[in-house]
Design a protein around this motif. Structure first.
Motif: not given
Length: 289
Positions: A113-123
């Motif tokens: 489950n890779e998290e994006k570098e610019n992930a939003t608070k919701s993500e």
């Protein structure tokens, strides 16, 4: 059915993930058992790259009626399974629909489950919910696969981490050859029961046999009765993990007959580690029964 977790309580590099890859690959080739690798990191997926070339992202085709849905990828791996679990439609045999097959009926991997570098608070909040599902996911997988190898990352929250370690049949504690790492381990042994548990094995990744901190000396220093397991540094292996070449490399290593071949040292230690893990599982499960 058995759960084998690779764990390192520090952020320092111990070769944990690559040790898991080596053991899982050897185990799949030499032992007839359905094996699944589950990574728990939220960073870039190193394990997938060991077995598969990087896929090019498909472009979404725009037509006069909007996006062409035939070109939109569905979510796979941990994210895909998480959606099934959240909808209460989960069964153990569904997992294989979301894995990538390395060796048919022998070795599969889940994409992390890779998290994006610019992930939003919701993500980020959604990713935390997915992370909390790991113990339940592992429980389902353990009903379908013979062996599950978990790469337990330091980013996993304490509660989830403790649940995974508790449900594991075997925990592989990964150490480095640095004296500071060994001293920390000795200090932690006094307060952490897991480190002295029968289900715990010690392993040194990226091992250098020419160091004065070799496996025999470390075993004596730590007061271990059995010689610590090692996965030696091997040039061809660490090139293969960058080029999706691990399966072919291990199949080629089966042909080595020269005991003086430096690659033979690597594969011999991978074999020793694998057999020790399987033997310890058998011991523990026999005692439980």
């Amino acid at each position: 059915m058995s759960i084998i977790t690779f764990w390192n309580n520090e952020k320092e590099q111990t070769g944990k993930t690559m040790s898991l890859v080596a053991i899982a690959t050897y185990m799949a080739i030499e032992h007839n058992a359905r094996t699944l690798i589950i990574p728990t990191t939220n960073k870039k997926d190193k394990i997938k790259r060991c077995f598969f070339e990087e896929e090019k992202k498909k472009k979404i085709s725009l037509g006069i009626f909007g996006p062409n849905k035939n070109f939109i990828d569905i979510e796979t791996g941990v994210k895909g399974i998480a959606k099934i679990m959240q909808s209460n439609k989960m069964t153990s045999d569904i997992i294989t629909n979301y894995t990538k097959v390395v060796f048919k009926d022998r070795l599969e991997i889940l994409e992390n489950n890779e998290e994006k570098e610019n992930a939003t608070k919701s993500e980020k909040e959604q990713n935390k919910k997915i992370e909390a599902l790991y113990p339940e996911l592992i429980k389902f997988a353990n009903q379908y696969y013979d062996r599950i190898l978990i790469d337990l990352d330091y980013n996993v929250d304490i509660e989830t981490r403790e649940k995974i370690l508790e449900m594991s049949d075997i925990v592989i504690i990964n150490l480095s050859q640095r004296i500071t790492s060994l001293e920390r381990f000795l200090k932690d042994k006094d307060t952490n029961k897991l480190l002295t548990s029968p289900k715990t094995l010690l392993l040194i990744g990226r091992y250098d046999k020419f160091s004065k901190y070799n496996s025999k000396n470390i075993s004596r220093y730590l007061g271990e009765k059995n010689q610590i397991l090692t996965i030696p540094y091997n040039t061809l292996f660490f090139e293969a993990v960058e080029e999706a070449g691990v399966p072919d490399l291990f199949l080629n290593y089966r042909r080595i007959r020269n005991t003086n071949d430096r690659n033979n040292i690597f594969i011999t230690e991978v074999k020793r580690a694998t057999e020790n893990i399987l033997y310890r599982i058998q011991e523990i499960q026999t005692n439980i029964i």
